[in-house]
Scaffold this motif. Structure first.
Motif, PDB file in Angstrom:
ATOM      1  N   ILE A  13       0.848  -1.186   0.000  1.00  0.00           N
ATOM      2  CA  ILE A  13       0.000   0.000   0.000  1.00  0.00           C
ATOM      3  C   ILE A  13       0.886   1.239   0.000  1.00  0.00           C
ATOM      4  O   ILE A  13       1.959   1.249   0.594  1.00  0.00           O
ATOM      5  CB  ILE A  13      -0.971   0.005   1.206  1.00  0.00           C
ATOM      6  N   LEU A  14       0.426   2.256  -0.710  1.00  0.00           N
ATOM      7  CA  LEU A  14       1.246   3.450  -0.919  1.00  0.00           C
ATOM      8  C   LEU A  14       0.637   4.669  -0.253  1.00  0.00           C
ATOM      9  O   LEU A  14      -0.575   4.866  -0.282  1.00  0.00           O
ATOM     10  CB  LEU A  14       1.388   3.753  -2.410  1.00  0.00           C
ATOM     11  N   ILE A  15       1.515   5.497   0.314  1.00  0.00           N
ATOM     12  CA  ILE A  15       1.147   6.824   0.780  1.00  0.00           C
ATOM     13  C   ILE A  15       1.904   7.821  -0.087  1.00  0.00           C
ATOM     14  O   ILE A  15       3.141   7.813  -0.112  1.00  0.00           O
ATOM     15  CB  ILE A  15       1.508   7.031   2.258  1.00  0.00           C
ATOM     16  N   LEU A  16       1.171   8.632  -0.809  1.00  0.00           N
ATOM     17  CA  LEU A  16       1.791   9.672  -1.627  1.00  0.00           C
ATOM     18  C   LEU A  16       1.718  10.969  -0.842  1.00  0.00           C
ATOM     19  O   LEU A  16       0.717  11.674  -0.861  1.00  0.00           O
ATOM     20  CB  LEU A  16       1.066   9.799  -2.973  1.00  0.00           C
ATOM     21  N   ASN A  17       2.787  11.248  -0.097  1.00  0.00           N
ATOM     22  CA  ASN A  17       2.828  12.463   0.713  1.00  0.00           C
ATOM     23  C   ASN A  17       3.241  13.640  -0.165  1.00  0.00           C
ATOM     24  O   ASN A  17       4.218  13.560  -0.905  1.00  0.00           O
ATOM     25  CB  ASN A  17       3.778  12.304   1.905  1.00  0.00           C
ATOM     26  N   THR A  18       2.456  14.712  -0.112  1.00  0.00           N
ATOM     27  CA  THR A  18       2.655  15.845  -1.003  1.00  0.00           C
ATOM     28  C   THR A  18       2.709  17.146  -0.207  1.00  0.00           C
ATOM     29  O   THR A  18       2.379  17.193   0.974  1.00  0.00           O
ATOM     30  CB  THR A  18       1.511  15.935  -2.026  1.00  0.00           C
ATOM     31  N   ARG A  19       3.125  18.211  -0.891  1.00  0.00           N
ATOM     32  CA  ARG A  19       3.089  19.561  -0.326  1.00  0.00           C
ATOM     33  C   ARG A  19       2.078  20.372  -1.129  1.00  0.00           C
ATOM     34  O   ARG A  19       2.117  20.380  -2.370  1.00  0.00           O
ATOM     35  CB  ARG A  19       4.469  20.237  -0.431  1.00  0.00           C
ATOM     36  N   SER A  20       1.183  21.053  -0.442  1.00  0.00           N
ATOM     37  CA  SER A  20       0.157  21.839  -1.128  1.00  0.00           C
ATOM     38  C   SER A  20       0.752  23.068  -1.809  1.00  0.00           C
ATOM     39  O   SER A  20       0.225  23.539  -2.814  1.00  0.00           O
ATOM     40  CB  SER A  20      -0.933  22.259  -0.146  1.00  0.00           C
ATOM     41  N   ASP A  21       1.843  23.602  -1.263  1.00  0.00           N
ATOM     42  CA  ASP A  21       2.491  24.797  -1.803  1.00  0.00           C
ATOM     43  C   ASP A  21       3.770  24.377  -2.523  1.00  0.00           C
ATOM     44  O   ASP A  21       4.794  24.101  -1.896  1.00  0.00           O
ATOM     45  CB  ASP A  21       2.807  25.772  -0.671  1.00  0.00           C
ATOM     46  N   LEU A  22       3.725  24.311  -3.846  1.00  0.00           N
ATOM     47  CA  LEU A  22       4.869  23.847  -4.627  1.00  0.00           C
ATOM     48  C   LEU A  22       6.072  24.772  -4.480  1.00  0.00           C
ATOM     49  O   LEU A  22       7.215  24.313  -4.419  1.00  0.00           O
ATOM     50  CB  LEU A  22       4.470  23.723  -6.101  1.00  0.00           C
TER      51      LEU A  22
ATOM     52  N   ARG B 106      -5.463   1.224  -2.879  1.00  0.00           N
ATOM     53  CA  ARG B 106      -4.271   0.982  -2.055  1.00  0.00           C
ATOM     54  C   ARG B 106      -3.363   2.200  -2.008  1.00  0.00           C
ATOM     55  O   ARG B 106      -2.228   2.122  -1.547  1.00  0.00           O
ATOM     56  CB  ARG B 106      -3.497  -0.228  -2.602  1.00  0.00           C
ATOM     57  N   LEU B 107      -3.875   3.336  -2.500  1.00  0.00           N
ATOM     58  CA  LEU B 107      -3.105   4.579  -2.515  1.00  0.00           C
ATOM     59  C   LEU B 107      -3.799   5.652  -1.686  1.00  0.00           C
ATOM     60  O   LEU B 107      -4.993   5.905  -1.865  1.00  0.00           O
ATOM     61  CB  LEU B 107      -2.939   5.082  -3.949  1.00  0.00           C
ATOM     62  N   LEU B 108      -3.055   6.281  -0.794  1.00  0.00           N
ATOM     63  CA  LEU B 108      -3.543   7.428  -0.031  1.00  0.00           C
ATOM     64  C   LEU B 108      -2.734   8.648  -0.414  1.00  0.00           C
ATOM     65  O   LEU B 108      -1.508   8.660  -0.247  1.00  0.00           O
ATOM     66  CB  LEU B 108      -3.406   7.178   1.476  1.00  0.00           C
ATOM     67  N   GLU B 109      -3.401   9.662  -0.948  1.00  0.00           N
ATOM     68  CA  GLU B 109      -2.743  10.951  -1.151  1.00  0.00           C
ATOM     69  C   GLU B 109      -2.942  11.764   0.117  1.00  0.00           C
ATOM     70  O   GLU B 109      -4.081  12.000   0.540  1.00  0.00           O
ATOM     71  CB  GLU B 109      -3.320  11.667  -2.373  1.00  0.00           C
ATOM     72  N   TRP B 110      -1.834  12.219   0.678  1.00  0.00           N
ATOM     73  CA  TRP B 110      -1.875  12.797   2.026  1.00  0.00           C
ATOM     74  C   TRP B 110      -0.883  13.949   2.118  1.00  0.00           C
ATOM     75  O   TRP B 110       0.195  13.909   1.517  1.00  0.00           O
ATOM     76  CB  TRP B 110      -1.516  11.700   3.034  1.00  0.00           C
ATOM     77  N   SER B 111      -1.249  14.970   2.849  1.00  0.00           N
ATOM     78  CA  SER B 111      -0.325  16.050   3.190  1.00  0.00           C
ATOM     79  C   SER B 111      -0.361  16.234   4.701  1.00  0.00           C
ATOM     80  O   SER B 111      -1.323  15.821   5.371  1.00  0.00           O
ATOM     81  CB  SER B 111      -0.700  17.354   2.475  1.00  0.00           C
ATOM     82  N   VAL B 112       0.643  16.870   5.249  1.00  0.00           N
ATOM     83  CA  VAL B 112       0.758  16.958   6.696  1.00  0.00           C
ATOM     84  C   VAL B 112      -0.410  17.713   7.314  1.00  0.00           C
ATOM     85  O   VAL B 112      -0.776  17.480   8.475  1.00  0.00           O
ATOM     86  CB  VAL B 112       2.115  17.598   7.081  1.00  0.00           C
ATOM     87  N   GLU B 113      -1.021  18.605   6.540  1.00  0.00           N
ATOM     88  CA  GLU B 113      -2.194  19.332   7.049  1.00  0.00           C
ATOM     89  C   GLU B 113      -3.372  18.389   7.326  1.00  0.00           C
ATOM     90  O   GLU B 113      -4.257  18.706   8.117  1.00  0.00           O
ATOM     91  CB  GLU B 113      -2.624  20.410   6.050  1.00  0.00           C
ATOM     92  N   ASP B 114      -3.365  17.218   6.682  1.00  0.00           N
ATOM     93  CA  ASP B 114      -4.457  16.261   6.895  1.00  0.00           C
ATOM     94  C   ASP B 114      -4.387  15.618   8.271  1.00  0.00           C
ATOM     95  O   ASP B 114      -5.404  15.122   8.779  1.00  0.00           O
ATOM     96  CB  ASP B 114      -4.416  15.170   5.820  1.00  0.00           C
ATOM     97  N   GLY B 115      -3.214  15.571   8.851  1.00  0.00           N
ATOM     98  CA  GLY B 115      -3.059  15.040  10.198  1.00  0.00           C
ATOM     99  C   GLY B 115      -3.336  13.552  10.318  1.00  0.00           C
ATOM    100  O   GLY B 115      -3.169  12.777   9.368  1.00  0.00           O
ATOM    101  N   TRP B 116      -3.772  13.165  11.520  1.00  0.00           N
ATOM    102  CA  TRP B 116      -3.941  11.756  11.850  1.00  0.00           C
ATOM    103  C   TRP B 116      -5.097  11.079  11.123  1.00  0.00           C
ATOM    104  O   TRP B 116      -4.984   9.898  10.742  1.00  0.00           O
ATOM    105  CB  TRP B 116      -4.180  11.601  13.351  1.00  0.00           C
ATOM    106  N   GLY B 117      -6.221  11.783  10.961  1.00  0.00           N
ATOM    107  CA  GLY B 117      -7.455  11.150  10.521  1.00  0.00           C
ATOM    108  C   GLY B 117      -7.335  10.263   9.290  1.00  0.00           C
ATOM    109  O   GLY B 117      -7.498   9.022   9.377  1.00  0.00           O
ATOM    110  N   PRO B 118      -7.054  10.839   8.111  1.00  0.00           N
ATOM    111  CA  PRO B 118      -6.973  10.020   6.896  1.00  0.00           C
ATOM    112  C   PRO B 118      -5.892   8.943   6.967  1.00  0.00           C
ATOM    113  O   PRO B 118      -6.075   7.839   6.453  1.00  0.00           O
ATOM    114  CB  PRO B 118      -6.657  11.052   5.805  1.00  0.00           C
ATOM    115  N   LEU B 119      -4.779   9.259   7.608  1.00  0.00           N
ATOM    116  CA  LEU B 119      -3.678   8.305   7.716  1.00  0.00           C
ATOM    117  C   LEU B 119      -4.092   7.086   8.529  1.00  0.00           C
ATOM    118  O   LEU B 119      -3.877   5.939   8.108  1.00  0.00           O
ATOM    119  CB  LEU B 119      -2.470   8.987   8.350  1.00  0.00           C
TER     120      LEU B 119
END
Length: 253
Positions: free
Chosen positions: A88-97, A176-189
């Protein structure tokens, strides 16, 4: 350095990489400076240890030589094949490029520039420093960022994100993919991993450029000391050989 056979590099700078003792469960495939350290700490809190992070390429237990060989395979056309179901993949991203680019430039940008400086000299006298340079400066940064992070960083970032999405879609594994940024916090993760949200615990804080630089300097100090010691030994050996040659030559005058 690709022109030097791997057998010679290993003979000169060989290291003993650590061995995996647990099966891989999760891949976090976001590019560096996309909250990778915060995510790493969060995964530890949730019981997923050990997570391999960028720091593992230069901090003990150390395995940069093996990573270098994996990168060589990855970037050899036709040599990378996916033969098993992807974890399973976590695609951690930054909202501000733009913020991501600035953070990369202030940290990983050093490896992109690959300056011929005092650290460059020392890298030839310590295996750990050699593999840091070989992996980061001579292989990963120029190849992944198409020759220059400064010129191509933002475009490569966008291409990477889209590549991960497309890959999972083509394999029918979008779930099996979660797109996630740190602003999302614990919930989605936690929901994605099937874990309970830690009660009363804030999500781990980031790894700002200054802290990054200080940690690198602090934890690689032993490598630099070893390099200086080896340089002194090498220099003494060279002086000794020259002295012997001069003495022998003098005997024939």
């Amino acid at each position: 350095m690709s022109w030097i056979p791997d057998s010679i590099l290993h003979a000169l700078y060989g290291t003993a990489p650590p061995h995996r003792t647990k099966p891989m469960q999760v891949l976090a495939v976001g590019i560096s400076r996309s909250a990778t350290e915060s995510l790493r700490e969060a995964l530890h809190i949730l019981g997923l240890e050990h997570t391999h992070h960028g720091f593992d390429t230069i901090l003990p237990p150390y395995d940069l030589e093996e990573i270098y060989r994996l990168l060589r395979r990855k970037y050899t056309p036709g040599n990378l094949k996916l033969t098993r179901r992807i974890s399973i993949l976590i695609l951690n991203t930054r909202s501000d490029l733009d913020a991501w680019y600035a953070s990369m430039e202030a940290t990983m940008g050093y490896f992109d520039r690959n300056p011929v400086d005092w650290d460059w000299v020392k890298s030839w006298f310590c295996a750990e420093l050699f593999w840091v340079r070989q992996c980061m400066c001579r292989t990963l940064m120029p190849t992944f960022f198409k020759g220059s992070f400064a010129r191509n960083g933002k475009e490569v970032y966008k291409e990477h994100v889209q590549m991960v999405r497309t890959l999972m879609k083509e394999r029918g594994e979008e779930g099996r993919l979660l797109e996630w940024s740190v602003e999302d916090g614990w919930g989605p993760l936690c929901e994605f991993l099937g874990k309970d949200v830690p009660e009363g615990l804030e999500f781990p804080s980031g790894n700002p450029p200054q802290a990054w630089a200080e940690r690198i300097a602090r934890t690689t100090e032993v490598y630099h000391i070893r390099a200086l010691r080896n340089m002194a030994i090498f220099g003494a050996g060279v002086v000794g050989v020259i002295g012997v040659v001069v003495a022998l030559a003098g005997g024939y005058v």
